[in-house]
Enzyme design. Sequence first.
Site, short mmCIF file in Angstrom:
data_model
loop_
_atom_site.label_atom_id
_atom_site.label_comp_id
_atom_site.label_asym_id
_atom_site.label_seq_id
_atom_site.Cartn_x
_atom_site.Cartn_y
_atom_site.Cartn_z
N LYS A 79 0.84 -1.20 0.00
CA LYS A 79 0.00 0.00 0.00
C LYS A 79 0.88 1.25 0.00
O LYS A 79 2.09 1.17 0.17
CB LYS A 79 -0.92 -0.01 1.22
CG LYS A 79 -0.19 0.00 2.56
CD LYS A 79 -1.17 -0.09 3.72
CE LYS A 79 -0.41 -0.08 5.05
NZ LYS A 79 -1.33 -0.12 6.21
N TYR A 131 15.00 30.98 6.85
CA TYR A 131 13.77 31.74 7.10
C TYR A 131 13.64 32.15 8.56
O TYR A 131 13.84 31.34 9.46
CB TYR A 131 12.54 30.92 6.69
CG TYR A 131 12.25 30.96 5.21
CD1 TYR A 131 11.89 32.15 4.59
CD2 TYR A 131 12.32 29.81 4.44
CE1 TYR A 131 11.63 32.19 3.23
CE2 TYR A 131 12.04 29.85 3.08
CZ TYR A 131 11.70 31.05 2.47
OH TYR A 131 11.43 31.09 1.13
#
Length: 372
Positions: free
Chosen positions: A38, A257
């Site tokens: 999956k 940042y």
Amino acid sequence: MGALSGGAILTIDLGALADNWRTLRDRSGGAECAAVVKADAYGLGIEPAAAALAAAGCRTFFVAHLSEARRVRHACADATIYVLNGLLPGSEGAFLPDGIRPVLGSPEEIVDWAAFCRAQGKRLPAAIHIDTGMNRLGLPVADAFDLAADPILADFKPALLMSHLVAAEDTANPVTARQVADFERVRGAFLGVPASLANSSGILHDGVPGYDLVRAGFALYGGNPTPGRDNPMGPVVRLEAGIVQLRDVSDGEAVGYNGTWTARGPRRLATLSIGYADGYSRAASVTDSDGGTPRGQAIVAGRRCPFAGRVSMDLIILDVTDVPRDAVKRGDRAVLIGDDLTIDEVGARAGTIGYEVLTSLGKRYDRRYVGG
């Protein structure tokens, strides 16, 4: 090093994937070893992963969604494929063309599948999911005993009786023994139906029977199914990013940042072409407020180097001050997963788990499959 077509290289070793399946198969006590593929085979790619596993001898696959099951069928024409997330109303007919089997986990799903089988005039196979403690999907134990005596079972073919372990990786947790006991009682009411309980960690747990089929997942892809002990699985994934710039910064300069990381003394920094848009967790950022908590790292010229500042969308900054100047240059690669920097450690450093690291691997990487 060769030109990069993308910002980073993700190398996937299909030979190691197959070897991990063989290791788990050999530890399964004679039970069939199925593969859980999956989430795009935990981020590695369903088609190449399923094909490599099938070539190694795997015959049964588990996925979460019907769309994933179709991709497995495309890669493995003869495989048995189960869809773990159940049967949505009105979806019964979509399972038929490709011979895909639903995992039924509620009375409503069982009624719908049985009605569909009656309409088709066929006893089509499906798995029955018993909830032994997860409280997520599956029939409660009491409902399972009621189902065992219900004539509705004559309308379809119960091909597998299964449950899902809550904490098999924690061998001291008593919940596993309770789950095994409950599942054993239910199994006794479904005589002749093959049974499956063990996941990757369950395969290596002495207290979990292999029954007829085990379901190998995370461990196939190199994750450690035995936390706190040596990993018996081989590494499958290697992630490398190119160094696009090197620079020197002075004591007290802010980096990244919002200036959340400050140079303590003169530092040398390397900027990597990878970021959270590539699936590398922003939670691995290293800031002044961390108080010394170790977060993201990468390996440059054989040395571990800490991140400096926040992981941004496309870039990560490394502090490479401790790497000899003549050992690193623009265009070299830094290793973000690989060598001794495992997927489990990368997850822990970001405050998450290796499962999330794998399944978040982005589509921008230059993906290179080897060994298959």
